[in-house]
Enzyme design. Structure first.
Site, PDB file in Angstrom:
ATOM      1  CB  CYS A  89      -0.881   0.067   1.242  1.00 35.43           C
ATOM      2  SG  CYS A  89      -1.873  -1.375   1.575  1.00 35.43           S
ATOM      3  CG  HIS A 107      -5.983  -0.491   1.885  1.00 38.09           C
ATOM      4  ND1 HIS A 107      -7.122  -0.378   1.103  1.00 38.09           N
ATOM      5  CD2 HIS A 107      -5.424  -1.685   1.538  1.00 38.09           C
ATOM      6  CE1 HIS A 107      -7.219  -1.444   0.324  1.00 38.09           C
ATOM      7  NE2 HIS A 107      -6.210  -2.257   0.577  1.00 38.09           N
ATOM      8  CG  HIS A 109      -8.810  -5.959   2.003  1.00 38.26           C
ATOM      9  ND1 HIS A 109      -7.998  -7.047   1.752  1.00 38.26           N
ATOM     10  CD2 HIS A 109      -8.196  -4.899   1.419  1.00 38.26           C
ATOM     11  CE1 HIS A 109      -6.935  -6.654   1.053  1.00 38.26           C
ATOM     12  NE2 HIS A 109      -7.028  -5.356   0.845  1.00 38.26           N
ATOM     13  CD  GLU A 130     -27.514  14.286  12.262  1.00 42.40           C
ATOM     14  OE1 GLU A 130     -28.353  14.723  11.450  1.00 42.40           O
ATOM     15  OE2 GLU A 130     -26.937  14.996  13.109  1.00 42.40           O
ATOM     16  CG  HIS A 186      -8.722  -4.057  -3.300  1.00 46.62           C
ATOM     17  ND1 HIS A 186      -7.556  -3.830  -4.010  1.00 46.62           N
ATOM     18  CD2 HIS A 186      -8.339  -4.115  -2.002  1.00 46.62           C
ATOM     19  CE1 HIS A 186      -6.530  -3.791  -3.188  1.00 46.62           C
ATOM     20  NE2 HIS A 186      -6.959  -3.961  -1.963  1.00 46.62           N
TER      21      HIS A 186
END
Ligand SMILES: [Zn+2]
Length: 235
Positions: A89, A107, A109, A130, A186
């Site tokens: 990443c 990140h 999944h 809201e 992903h």
């Protein structure tokens, strides 16, 4: 490099030190089902240094000694833990740091992110909820209002995580009000000005994604006008 001085970059009794916070958040996200099976990642910036969780380590077992540290301006690693690989990443995190001056990038999944990416084409939109108020407008001061529509871009997945960089960067440019990018089949990348803001944004967005899935299951458009849901229920 993994000498004693580099190790000192990740050793601290301060629970708010980035190396300690990444471990705490990885455990939290693991327990939420967002980073199962070593998937996902977290990075935190402190001034010119970025701290990055490694690849392939079980998220709930992460320790500060596992952390990579990089000098953001030079992209030089200041600390490389033994026998570990940097997160795939990393180029995506760098895109959030350089294009948005982010303080942290998450990140996951998340299954909600994956399902939403299968229900929408280029963008996910939701309105009149809201929880939208937890998200920043980015292009102007303040946060989204209750009557605003939130838009999050969706990019196509690639065989290798690092190859997402160009399309993620393009989405950041094309959608200047979004603090997140969905990746089809992903997961999601979310960033914020600080690690705590990134955490709140990630939680708020996942809530909205889950809500949108449930609304659609009931035939209620998540970006529909107020009142449209009552008509839907009567059909
Ligand atoms: Zn991933």
């Amino acid at each position: 490099m993994s000498d004693a001085s580099a190790d000192s970059l990740v050793v601290s009794r301060d629970p708010n030190h980035p190396a300690n916070l990444i471990c705490e958040l990885c455990t939290l996200f693991y327990n939420n089902g967002w980073v199962t099976g070593t998937g996902g990642g977290i990075s935190i910036r402190e001034a010119d240094k970025i701290f990055i969780a490694p690849s392939g380590v079980q998220k709930e077992r992460m320790v500060p000694d596992n952390m990579f540290v990089m000098n953001l301006p030079t992209r030089e690693y200041l600390r490389v833990p033994k026998s570990l690989k940097p997160s795939a990443c990393t180029p995506l995190f760098l895109a959030a740091y350089t294009n948005r001056n982010a303080g942290a990038c998450i990140h996951t999944h998340s299954q909600n992110a994956v399902i939403i990416s299968l229900l929408y084409d280029k963008v996910f939109t939701i309105a009149n909820i809201e929880q939208i108020k937890a998200l920043p407008k980015i292009t102007e001061p303040g946060y989204f209002g209750f009557f605003d529509t939130l838009t999050i871009p969706i990019i196509e997945n690639t065989a290798h995580e690092e190859d997402l960089k160009d399309s993620l960067e393009q989405a950041i440019i094309d959608y200047p009000t979004s603090t997140a990018v969905l990746v089809r089949r992903h997961g999601i990348y979310v960033w914020g000005e600080t690690v705590w803001k990134a955490k709140v944004y990630n939680e708020a967005i996942d809530y909205l994604l889950e809500l949108a899935i449930k609304m659609r299951q009931l035939g209620i458009p998540p970006d529909g006008a107020i009142g449209s849901e009552r008509n839907t229920r009567l059909v």
